[in-house]
Design a protein around this motif. Structure first.
Motif, PDB file in Angstrom:
ATOM      1  N   GLY A   8      12.646   9.530   1.941  1.00  9.93           N
ATOM      2  CA  GLY A   8      12.228   9.713   3.237  1.00  9.93           C
ATOM      3  C   GLY A   8      10.673   9.458   3.518  1.00  9.93           C
ATOM      4  O   GLY A   8      10.025   9.426   4.398  1.00  9.93           O
ATOM      5  N   GLN A   9       9.801   9.273   2.205  1.00 12.85           N
ATOM      6  CA  GLN A   9       8.629   8.448   2.344  1.00 12.85           C
ATOM      7  C   GLN A   9       8.519   7.253   2.451  1.00 12.85           C
ATOM      8  O   GLN A   9       8.930   6.576   1.356  1.00 12.85           O
ATOM      9  N   ALA A  10       7.965   6.904   3.219  1.00 13.09           N
ATOM     10  CA  ALA A  10       7.790   5.291   3.468  1.00 13.09           C
ATOM     11  C   ALA A  10       6.504   4.768   2.620  1.00 13.09           C
ATOM     12  O   ALA A  10       5.498   5.246   3.049  1.00 13.09           O
ATOM     13  N   VAL A  11       6.872   4.009   1.876  1.00  8.20           N
ATOM     14  CA  VAL A  11       5.796   3.434   0.938  1.00  8.20           C
ATOM     15  C   VAL A  11       5.427   2.014   1.229  1.00  8.20           C
ATOM     16  O   VAL A  11       6.501   1.203   1.174  1.00  8.20           O
ATOM     17  N   LEU A  12       4.297   1.357   1.206  1.00  4.30           N
ATOM     18  CA  LEU A  12       4.028  -0.061   1.195  1.00  4.30           C
ATOM     19  C   LEU A  12       4.693  -0.498  -0.070  1.00  4.30           C
ATOM     20  O   LEU A  12       4.654  -0.252  -0.930  1.00  4.30           O
ATOM     21  N   PRO A  13       5.175  -1.765   0.294  1.00  5.44           N
ATOM     22  CA  PRO A  13       6.085  -2.498  -0.622  1.00  5.44           C
ATOM     23  C   PRO A  13       5.275  -2.909  -1.881  1.00  5.44           C
ATOM     24  O   PRO A  13       5.677  -3.347  -2.993  1.00  5.44           O
ATOM     25  N   ILE A  14       3.760  -3.207  -1.720  1.00  7.43           N
ATOM     26  CA  ILE A  14       3.147  -3.657  -2.901  1.00  7.43           C
ATOM     27  C   ILE A  14       2.104  -2.459  -3.194  1.00  7.43           C
ATOM     28  O   ILE A  14       1.169  -2.197  -2.089  1.00  7.43           O
ATOM     29  N   GLY A  15       1.982  -1.913  -4.251  1.00  6.77           N
ATOM     30  CA  GLY A  15       0.847  -1.096  -4.605  1.00  6.77           C
ATOM     31  C   GLY A  15      -0.093  -1.474  -5.607  1.00  6.77           C
ATOM     32  O   GLY A  15      -0.149  -2.545  -5.728  1.00  6.77           O
ATOM     33  N   LEU A  16      -0.518  -0.680  -6.597  1.00 17.07           N
ATOM     34  CA  LEU A  16      -1.406  -0.803  -7.420  1.00 17.07           C
ATOM     35  C   LEU A  16      -1.323  -0.661  -8.986  1.00 17.07           C
ATOM     36  O   LEU A  16      -1.125   0.740  -9.065  1.00 17.07           O
ATOM     37  N   GLY A  17      -1.122  -1.492  -9.607  1.00 18.85           N
ATOM     38  CA  GLY A  17      -1.059  -0.914 -11.012  1.00 18.85           C
ATOM     39  C   GLY A  17      -2.153  -0.782 -11.761  1.00 18.85           C
ATOM     40  O   GLY A  17      -3.419  -1.175 -11.303  1.00 18.85           O
ATOM     41  N   THR A  18      -2.388   0.125 -12.929  1.00 20.03           N
ATOM     42  CA  THR A  18      -3.662   0.409 -13.520  1.00 20.03           C
ATOM     43  C   THR A  18      -3.585   0.367 -15.270  1.00 20.03           C
ATOM     44  O   THR A  18      -4.475   0.691 -15.576  1.00 20.03           O
TER      45      THR A  18
END
Ligand SMILES: NC(=O)c1ccc[n+]([C@@H]2O[C@H](COP(=O)([O-])OP(=O)(O)OC[C@H]3O[C@@H](n4cnc5c(N)ncnc54)[C@H](OP(=O)(O)O)[C@@H]3O)[C@@H](O)[C@H]2O)c1
Length: 289
Positions: A8-18
């Motif tokens: 139910g939480q919409a998340v951008l398809p590209i995030g940040l790895g660290t």
């Protein structure tokens, strides 16, 4: 742009790895600038995932992310992911690891807490500890990483194992896709679990795939005035059910990567890529870094 649905939480398809960020003090300012630039742009578009782990620099990555990078941002605009070492995934140790991660990140909950890879502690015990952490409000959800199909099936046999919300795996256009596409992705889809793709740009060819030199990929990328890295990311997120978490210590590259979520290829271009990089037709063991 397709958002990825995590319960139910919409998340951008590209995030940040660290991974590896925070390891070298002399790179700290550049790394924080890269993360901040990504966070600013990403959170203007939606909820942005940031992926870290207690393993990364033995906490240095979490400290870097929490110390300065995320501080100016509203907490709910971020989808914070961290991971517990398998040997810390017990009833006694998981809460301690989790508290340490929360402290380093300077937050009071994680959106997602992952078992980093399979270990010797019984899955039922890890699931119990995850469920308790969720009930205590310290994590919104939990998941796993580096689980092959048989591991997922085993997880589904333990009490509350089916509360797992994702599996984070090595996934890019090169490499051993048979471990993922042949039966793992279909299994995850059937259970409505999004995939998190790590090393989505094959570590800039460090994994030995030579994708960035591929003439076909370069030709298609040039036609869209984008980089091959952007094309690789567009490929990873193409089904709308995969979150890619590329890592970069360069603000320019981070901007480049986030923009890839808007890239649209023609049907012909997808077909050309598919012809050169066909879907695997047999099972291979899951590749793990
Ligand atoms: N769950 C697990 O077991 C696991 C395992 C591995 C990784 N991970 C997670 O997944 C993240 C990503 O995987 P990864 O770090 O292994 O590999 P990756 O994201 O595929 O590649 C990172 C490398 O690619 C370069 N790069 C990224 N974007 C670029 C661009 N637009 N142009 C040029 N170069 C670019 C970066 O260099 P620059 O800094 O120069 O841009 C960096 O050297 C990790 O950081 C970590 O959060 C999870």
């Amino acid at each position: 742009m397709n958002m990825v649905n995590f319960k139910g939480q919409a998340v951008l398809p590209i995030g940040l790895g660290t991974w590896h960020m925070g390891d070298e003090p002399q790179h700290r300012a550049t790394e924080i600038a890269a993360l901040r630039s990504g966070i600013q742009t990403g959170t203007e578009l939606g909820t942005l995932a940031i992926d870290t782990a207690e393993m990364y620099g033995e906490g240095r990555s979490e400290t870097l992310v929490g110390g300065e990078a995320i501080q100016p941002v509203e907490r709910q605009k971020l989808y914070l992911i961290s991971k517990v070492y398998p040997w810390n995934a017990s009833e006694d140790l998981l809460p301690k690891s989790l508290d340490a991660s929360l402290n380093r990140l300077g937050v009071d909950y994680l959106d997602l807490y992952l078992l980093h890879w399979t270990g010797n502690i019984p899955l039922a015990e890890t699931v119990l500890a995850m469920q308790r952490a969720q009930k205590a409000g310290k994590i919104r959800h939990w998941g796993v990483s580096n689980f092959d199909t048989s591991d997922m099936q085993e997880l589904w046999q333990v009490p509350d194992g089916d509360q797992c919300v994702t599996n984070e795996v090595l996934y890019n256009l090169g490499g051993s896709r048979g471990g993922i596409e042949y039966d793992l992705v279909p299994w995850l889809q059937a259970h409505q679990l999004p995939v998190i793709a790590y090393s989505p740009v094959a570590q800039g060819d460090s994994l030995g795939n030579d994708l960035t030199a591929d003439p076909l990929l370069n030709e298609i990328a040039a036609a869209h005035h984008v980089s091959v890295f952007q094309l690789l990311l567009a490929w990873v997120i193409r089904n709308g059910e995969t979150l890619a978490i590329p890592q970069s210590s360069s603000a320019d590259h981070v901007q480049n990567n986030l923009a890839a979520a808007k890239l649209e290829l023609t049907a012909d271009e997808w077909q050309l890529i598919q012809a050169k990089y066909p879907t695997p037709t047999r099972k291979q063991p899951l590749d793990v870094l």
